[in-house]
Design an enzyme around this catalytic site. Sequence first.
Site, mmCIF file in Angstrom:
data_model
loop_
_atom_site.group_PDB
_atom_site.id
_atom_site.type_symbol
_atom_site.label_atom_id
_atom_site.label_comp_id
_atom_site.label_asym_id
_atom_site.label_seq_id
_atom_site.Cartn_x
_atom_site.Cartn_y
_atom_site.Cartn_z
ATOM 1 C CD GLU A 68 38.791 34.422 44.554
ATOM 2 O OE1 GLU A 68 37.890 33.707 44.120
ATOM 3 O OE2 GLU A 68 39.960 34.049 44.700
ATOM 4 C CB THR B 93 32.291 43.343 47.996
ATOM 5 O OG1 THR B 93 31.267 43.704 47.051
ATOM 6 C CG2 THR B 93 33.562 44.122 47.673
HETATM 7 N N1 CAA Z 1 29.614 33.314 33.592
HETATM 8 C C1 CAA Z 1 29.666 33.647 32.296
HETATM 9 N N2 CAA Z 1 29.474 34.896 31.848
HETATM 10 C C2 CAA Z 1 29.180 35.842 32.740
HETATM 11 C C3 CAA Z 1 29.092 35.576 34.119
HETATM 12 C C4 CAA Z 1 29.330 34.235 34.537
HETATM 13 N N3 CAA Z 1 29.284 33.882 35.835
HETATM 14 N N4 CAA Z 1 28.797 36.729 34.777
HETATM 15 C C5 CAA Z 1 28.694 37.688 33.837
HETATM 16 N N5 CAA Z 1 28.942 37.144 32.606
HETATM 17 C C6 CAA Z 1 28.898 37.813 31.309
HETATM 18 C C7 CAA Z 1 27.503 38.374 31.039
HETATM 19 O O1 CAA Z 1 26.668 37.394 30.464
HETATM 20 C C8 CAA Z 1 27.804 39.510 30.093
HETATM 21 O O2 CAA Z 1 28.039 38.982 28.799
HETATM 22 P P1 CAA Z 1 27.079 39.367 27.566
HETATM 23 O O3 CAA Z 1 27.326 40.832 27.373
HETATM 24 O O4 CAA Z 1 27.583 38.495 26.485
HETATM 25 O O5 CAA Z 1 25.709 39.043 28.034
HETATM 26 C C9 CAA Z 1 29.150 40.041 30.581
HETATM 27 O O6 CAA Z 1 29.756 38.960 31.318
HETATM 28 C C10 CAA Z 1 29.008 41.252 31.480
HETATM 29 O O7 CAA Z 1 28.232 40.835 32.585
HETATM 30 P P2 CAA Z 1 27.316 41.838 33.429
HETATM 31 O O8 CAA Z 1 26.523 42.703 32.508
HETATM 32 O O9 CAA Z 1 26.582 41.028 34.433
HETATM 33 O O10 CAA Z 1 28.431 42.747 34.099
HETATM 34 P P3 CAA Z 1 28.332 43.827 35.237
HETATM 35 O O11 CAA Z 1 29.159 44.978 34.820
HETATM 36 O O12 CAA Z 1 26.911 44.065 35.626
HETATM 37 O O13 CAA Z 1 29.122 43.135 36.466
HETATM 38 C C11 CAA Z 1 29.500 41.698 38.350
HETATM 39 C C12 CAA Z 1 28.723 41.950 37.062
HETATM 40 C C13 CAA Z 1 28.942 40.401 38.920
HETATM 41 C C14 CAA Z 1 29.342 42.811 39.373
HETATM 42 C C15 CAA Z 1 31.004 41.493 38.005
HETATM 43 O O14 CAA Z 1 31.584 42.645 37.481
HETATM 44 C C16 CAA Z 1 31.809 41.035 39.189
HETATM 45 O O15 CAA Z 1 31.828 39.854 39.507
HETATM 46 N N6 CAA Z 1 32.539 41.964 39.896
HETATM 47 C C17 CAA Z 1 33.423 41.578 40.974
HETATM 48 C C18 CAA Z 1 34.802 41.332 40.462
HETATM 49 C C19 CAA Z 1 35.571 40.355 41.302
HETATM 50 O O16 CAA Z 1 35.029 39.394 41.829
HETATM 51 N N7 CAA Z 1 36.879 40.545 41.395
HETATM 52 C C20 CAA Z 1 37.721 39.614 42.024
HETATM 53 C C21 CAA Z 1 39.135 39.794 41.575
HETATM 54 S S1 CAA Z 1 40.139 38.364 41.882
HETATM 55 C C22 CAA Z 1 40.429 38.346 43.518
HETATM 56 O O17 CAA Z 1 39.883 39.111 44.245
HETATM 57 C C23 CAA Z 1 41.381 37.258 43.977
HETATM 58 C C24 CAA Z 1 41.698 37.300 45.410
HETATM 59 O O18 CAA Z 1 41.454 38.233 46.078
HETATM 60 C C25 CAA Z 1 42.360 36.226 46.044
HETATM 61 P P1 FAD Z 2 34.917 48.996 45.103
HETATM 62 O O1 FAD Z 2 34.465 48.220 43.938
HETATM 63 O O2 FAD Z 2 35.307 50.403 44.904
HETATM 64 O O3 FAD Z 2 33.785 48.938 46.220
HETATM 65 C C1 FAD Z 2 33.716 49.813 47.344
HETATM 66 C C2 FAD Z 2 32.440 49.478 48.108
HETATM 67 O O4 FAD Z 2 31.302 49.760 47.277
HETATM 68 C C3 FAD Z 2 32.332 48.002 48.474
HETATM 69 O O5 FAD Z 2 31.687 47.868 49.707
HETATM 70 C C4 FAD Z 2 31.462 47.443 47.363
HETATM 71 O O6 FAD Z 2 30.789 46.253 47.724
HETATM 72 C C5 FAD Z 2 30.505 48.608 47.148
HETATM 73 N N1 FAD Z 2 29.906 48.553 45.814
HETATM 74 C C6 FAD Z 2 30.521 48.744 44.608
HETATM 75 N N2 FAD Z 2 29.638 48.611 43.603
HETATM 76 C C7 FAD Z 2 28.424 48.334 44.170
HETATM 77 C C8 FAD Z 2 27.119 48.093 43.659
HETATM 78 N N3 FAD Z 2 26.858 48.067 42.340
HETATM 79 N N4 FAD Z 2 26.129 47.847 44.542
HETATM 80 C C9 FAD Z 2 26.370 47.846 45.879
HETATM 81 N N5 FAD Z 2 27.600 48.070 46.424
HETATM 82 C C10 FAD Z 2 28.607 48.308 45.577
HETATM 83 N N6 FAD Z 2 42.010 41.377 42.734
HETATM 84 C C11 FAD Z 2 42.535 40.644 41.724
HETATM 85 O O7 FAD Z 2 42.207 40.843 40.566
HETATM 86 N N7 FAD Z 2 43.441 39.658 41.997
HETATM 87 C C12 FAD Z 2 43.864 39.365 43.244
HETATM 88 O O8 FAD Z 2 44.668 38.472 43.431
HETATM 89 C C13 FAD Z 2 43.318 40.143 44.318
HETATM 90 N N8 FAD Z 2 43.740 39.926 45.606
HETATM 91 C C14 FAD Z 2 43.342 40.794 46.585
HETATM 92 C C15 FAD Z 2 43.918 40.713 47.852
HETATM 93 C C16 FAD Z 2 43.602 41.647 48.824
HETATM 94 C C17 FAD Z 2 44.247 41.567 50.161
HETATM 95 C C18 FAD Z 2 42.678 42.678 48.531
HETATM 96 C C19 FAD Z 2 42.339 43.742 49.559
HETATM 97 C C20 FAD Z 2 42.063 42.732 47.309
HETATM 98 C C21 FAD Z 2 42.391 41.810 46.319
HETATM 99 N N9 FAD Z 2 41.878 41.915 45.029
HETATM 100 C C22 FAD Z 2 42.381 41.155 44.012
HETATM 101 C C23 FAD Z 2 40.924 42.978 44.716
HETATM 102 C C24 FAD Z 2 39.523 42.698 45.189
HETATM 103 O O9 FAD Z 2 38.919 41.708 44.402
HETATM 104 C C25 FAD Z 2 38.754 44.032 45.158
HETATM 105 O O10 FAD Z 2 39.271 44.812 46.216
HETATM 106 C C26 FAD Z 2 37.276 43.833 45.295
HETATM 107 O O11 FAD Z 2 36.742 43.203 44.163
HETATM 108 C C27 FAD Z 2 36.549 45.183 45.526
HETATM 109 O O12 FAD Z 2 36.957 46.163 44.626
HETATM 110 P P2 FAD Z 2 37.405 47.627 45.151
HETATM 111 O O13 FAD Z 2 38.411 47.422 46.202
HETATM 112 O O14 FAD Z 2 37.758 48.432 43.989
HETATM 113 O O15 FAD Z 2 36.118 48.212 45.846
#
Ligand code: CAA
Ligand code: FAD
Length: 384
Positions: free
Chosen positions: A368, A370
Amino acid sequence: MHFQLSEEHLMIQKAARDFAVNECLPGVIERDELQKFPKEQILKLAELGFMGMMVSPEYGGAGMDTISYVLAMEEISKIDASVSVCMSVNNSLVSWGLEAFGNETQKQKYLTPLAQGKKDGELYIGAFLLSEPEAGSDATSQKTTAEDKGDYYLLNGTKNWITNGNSASVYLVMAQTDASKGPKGINTFIVEKSWPGVSVGAKENKLGIRGSDTHSISFTDVKVPKENRIGEDGFGFKFAMKTLAGGRIGIASQALGIASGAYELSLKYAKERKAFGKEIMHHQAIQFKLADMATRIESSRLLCLKAAWEKDNNIDYTLSSSMAKVFASETAMWAATEAVQIHGGYGYVKEYHVERLMRDAKITQIYEGTSEVQRIVIGRSILQ
Ligand code: CAA
Ligand code: FAD
C-alpha cells in the site's frame, strides 16, 4: 478534544481482542509454517460483521466508524497479521471503494455480499489489483490494457502480488484504456474471478504474512461489460489513490497491532525471565527498550486514530494516513526486532511468536505504498 474511547468503541475492541485470542491464536504458528489461508477465521470474522465494518447496513455492512476499524485491526494484528491483511483489503480497499464510487447496481450486486464476506454460505471476498511486474510504486505505468469494444472492454495483462488473489471472488482491476492520456487514461473495473480468460498464478512463498494468499493474476481477452467500469471514463487512477488513502489507515493499524503484540509479549517475558539474580525488566537496558516501545506505539496509535477521525469527519486524510502508515510500519519493524532481542535465544524460535511478528512487520513498510512513497506523499503535501 478528548482522548477517550466510547462504550461502543470499547465493546468493539473487546470483541476483536476475544476473537483474536480465541479464534486466531490457536494454530497461528502452523498456518504460518504451512502458508495456510485462514479461511475458517475469515468466515467467523464475517459473522462478527468485521468484513464490511464501515459499510452502511443498507448494503449488508456493520455501519461502524473508522475508529472502530482501527481498534479491530490493531487487536487482530497483535495475533495474526495474515488474517488482518485479508480483512483490511476487503474493508478499506474493496468495500470502501465500491461504496464511495460504485453505482447503485454495482453496490447491490457486489458490495452487499462482499460486506457480508459471504454469498450463499460460501466465502465471498475481494481483491485490489493495481500493482504489476513493472508498475509498483510507479503506479501510473500500467501495462494492463482494457480496449473499448463498444458494449464491453477487452482486458489483457498481468497483475502482481495480489492479496486474496486466489480466495477472492471479485477483483477491482486498474487498467489503461488510453495510454496517450497518462493517469487520466486509467480505469478501474469490477472483474469476476470466474470469468473466462482470468487465471491465478502460483502462491508466493513469502517471508511474512505467510497465511495470506498472494498471487499474480493474468487476464487474456477477458470481456468486461461496460457497466462494470467504476465511475466516469478516466477516473481509475484517482479511484486507486483515493481508496489507498483509506487503505493506508488499515495497514497503519495492522503495523500498530504487530508492534503492540510484540510489546505485550516482551513486557510479560521481561517480568518473568531472570538473569543476574533479577527479572530482566529490572535491567535498565531492557526497561529503556520497553519504554521506547511503549512511547512509539502510543504515537502510532494516536496517528492512526487521528487519520480515522478525519476520515469519519469528512476532513482530507491523505496526509495523516501516510504519516500514520510510515510511522506505524517503521515502529512495527523496530519494535518487533527489539522484542526478539528482549526474548534472547527464545525469541529466535517459533513458540514465542515474536520472530513471526518480526517477519510480518516487514511487509507493512512495503505494501500500500512503500515508506519512500509515503514520504513522497507527505513531502508533496507539506511543500504545497
Ligand atoms: N487523491 C486524488 N487524486 C490523486 C491522489 C489522491 N490521493 N494522488 C494522486 N492523485 C492524482 C493527481 O492529482 C494526478 O491527477 P491530475 O493529473 O488530474 O492532476 C494523478 O493522480 C497522478 O498523480 P501524480 O502525478 O502524483 O502521480 P505520480 O506518478 O507522481 O505517483 C504516487 C504518485 C504517490 C507515487 C503514486 O503512484 C502511489 O501512491 N504509488 C504507490 C502505489 C501503491 O500504493 N500501491 C499499492 C497497491 S495495493 C496494495 O499494496 C494492497 C496490499 O498490499 C494489501
Ligand atoms: P518498486 O516500486 O520497484 O520499488 C523498489 C524500491 O525503490 C522500494 O524501496 C521503493 O520505495 C523505491 N522507490 C521506487 N520509486 C521511488 C522514488 N520515486 N523515490 C524513492 N524511492 C523509490 N499490490 C496490489 O495492487 N494489490 C495487492 O493486494 C498487493 N498485495 C501485496 C502483498 C504483498 C505480500 C506484497 C509483497 C506486495 C503487495 N502488493 C499489492 C504490491 C505492493 O503494493 C508493491 O510491492 C509496492 O507498492 C512496491 O512496488 P514494487 O514492489 O514494484 O517496488
